[in-house]
Design a protein around this motif. Structure first.
Motif, PDB file in Angstrom:
ATOM      1  N   UNK A 144      -4.563   0.996  -2.210  1.00 49.61           N
ATOM      2  CA  UNK A 144      -4.477   0.158  -3.413  1.00 49.61           C
ATOM      3  C   UNK A 144      -4.821   0.955  -4.662  1.00 49.61           C
ATOM      4  N   UNK A 145      -5.868   1.796  -4.547  1.00 52.05           N
ATOM      5  CA  UNK A 145      -6.273   2.598  -5.709  1.00 52.05           C
ATOM      6  C   UNK A 145      -5.140   3.526  -6.155  1.00 52.05           C
ATOM      7  N   UNK A 146      -4.333   3.952  -5.198  1.00 48.94           N
ATOM      8  CA  UNK A 146      -3.215   4.852  -5.527  1.00 48.94           C
ATOM      9  C   UNK A 146      -1.916   4.094  -5.774  1.00 48.94           C
ATOM     10  N   UNK A 147      -2.010   2.757  -5.718  1.00 51.13           N
ATOM     11  CA  UNK A 147      -0.830   1.898  -5.914  1.00 51.13           C
ATOM     12  C   UNK A 147       0.293   2.214  -4.915  1.00 51.13           C
ATOM     13  N   UNK A 148      -0.101   2.502  -3.684  1.00 50.22           N
ATOM     14  CA  UNK A 148       0.900   2.748  -2.640  1.00 50.22           C
ATOM     15  C   UNK A 148       1.425   1.419  -2.117  1.00 50.22           C
ATOM     16  N   UNK A 149       2.723   1.402  -1.806  1.00 52.07           N
ATOM     17  CA  UNK A 149       3.317   0.182  -1.242  1.00 52.07           C
ATOM     18  C   UNK A 149       3.030   0.148   0.263  1.00 52.07           C
ATOM     19  N   UNK A 150       2.995  -1.067   0.829  1.00 57.58           N
ATOM     20  CA  UNK A 150       2.688  -1.208   2.260  1.00 57.58           C
ATOM     21  C   UNK A 150       3.593  -0.325   3.117  1.00 57.58           C
TER      22      UNK A 150
END
Ligand code: COA
Length: 332
Positions: free
Chosen positions: A267-273
């Motif tokens: 989440x901190x890196x804004x990665x998608x699932x």
């Protein structure tokens, strides 16, 4: 200058399964608590007579076959493990080399706990880029069930057994080269996660495992907080240092310790699932084996394609941590 390319992956998963419901009968815990706090549902447990080297050998055979290399081709074999076959010697890597018929190659173990696979990746990269070695077989193999205290609910719900292996070879083609590997440690936090005795620091004379304290002990909550903070920063650093944006990552393959740690960093890196590789629910925490087992999972599901970029990260006892940017570069 030679570069190091990540050619192939292999894994071995033992057949024994330990479920949360099994653990409910062993310690004061519940499926609900374990699932909510860790994301783990099951872990694999090796047979009593199945050694770390046996699992490492099987994973390595798969990786060698997929790379199209023979035992003779390997000139460096490094095994990451905190559950070696033997307390001091021979190294698990030496046993695996013998099992595979690899003669004369440099073979040794490293102890960096859950960061072990990132450490062996950096060792392979350094030896290959220096020109000292050409074809490395790197392995993460763990029989954590042998060092787990099944009366301690703070640790026994987390750990499992398994092995993963990869072949790293020399290449002149920069496009297929491992981009970067970060490795770090801070021994000031050694007491957060340790097997307190049984070694030369032991105050006990006998080798009874319980008395000698050979089992893992962990200050879980403190470790959790440091893991999230350290990993988020480390992964940000490696992306920034290499001018890579998180949306350029095809597969984020974190050490599979706890779903909440993975989620917080993702989440901190804004990665998608769909970028995040998750095997923690099936295998739990297999320490040095967890990253190659997870890479193998996406490979066998047909999701890992030539040229795709993996971001690896890990955190573990030592404390140790690290990350790596690795394009998948099979020969064909
Ligand atoms: N079942 C039920 N309750 C449990 C339990 C279990 N298996 N283990 C601990 N508890 C209890 C504790 O006793 C505590 O009870 P209290 O509030 O009455 O004192 C409560 O649950 C909370 O304990 P805490 O340790 O704060 O839980 P947590 O949310 O931190 O989760 C871990 C515990 C171990 C799952 C978590 O800390 C973790 O994953 N830590 C990091 C692991 C890691 O990354 N290790 C390094 C890399 S390998």
């Amino acid at each position: 200058m030679p570069y190091a390319a990540f050619r192939s992956i292999g894994a071995y998963v033992p057949s024994g399964v330990l479920t949360n419901h099994d653990l409910e009968k062993m310690v004061d815990t519940s499926d609900e608590w374990i699932t909510k706090r860790t994301g783990i549902k099951t872990r694999r447990i090796a047979a009593k007579d199945e050694k770390t080297s046996d699992m490492g050998t099987k994973a390595a055979e798969v990786a060698l076959k997929r790379a199209g290399l023979k035992a003779d081709d390997i000139d460096l074999l490094v095994c990451a493990t905190i559950s070696p076959d033997y307390f001091c010697m021979p190294s698990t890597a030496s046993v695996i080399a013998s099992n595979l018929g690899i003669k004369g190659a440099m073979a040794f173990d490293i102890s960096a706990a859950c960061t072990g696979f990132i450490y062996v990746l950096s060792i392979a990269k350094a030896f290959i880029e220096s020109g000292m070695k050409k074809n490395a077989l790197i392995i993460g193999a763990e029989k954590l069930s042998a060092i787990t205290d099944y009366t301690d609910r703070g640790t026994c719900i987390l750990f499992g057994d398994g092995a993963g292996a990869a072949v790293i070879t020399s290449t002149e083609n920069k496009d297929e080269a491992i981009i970067d590997v970060h490795t770090a440690s801070d021994g000031d936090y050694a007491d957060l996660l340790m097997t307190p005795n049984g070694g030369s620091g032991s105050v006990h004379d006998d080798l009874d495992k319980e008395k000698a304290g050979c089992y893992m002990k962990m200050k879980g909550n403190e470790t959790f907080k440091i893991a999230v903070k350290t990993l988020t920063q480390d992964v940000r650093d490696i992306l920034e240092a290499n001018n890579i944006h998180s949306d350029e990552i095809d597969h984020f393959v974190p050490h599979q310790a706890n779903y909440r740690i993975i989620k917080a960093v993702g989440d901190a890196l804004k990665l998608k699932d769909e970028q995040v590789v998750l095997t923690v629910s099936k295998y739990g925490n297999t320490s040095g084996a967890s990253i190659p087992m997870a890479i193998n999972e996406i490979y066998e599901e047909g999701k890992l394609k030539k040229g795709e970029l993996m971001l690896l990260d890990a955190f573990g006892g030592g404390l140790t941590w690290g990350s790596a940017l690795v394009p998948f570069a099979p020969f064909s």
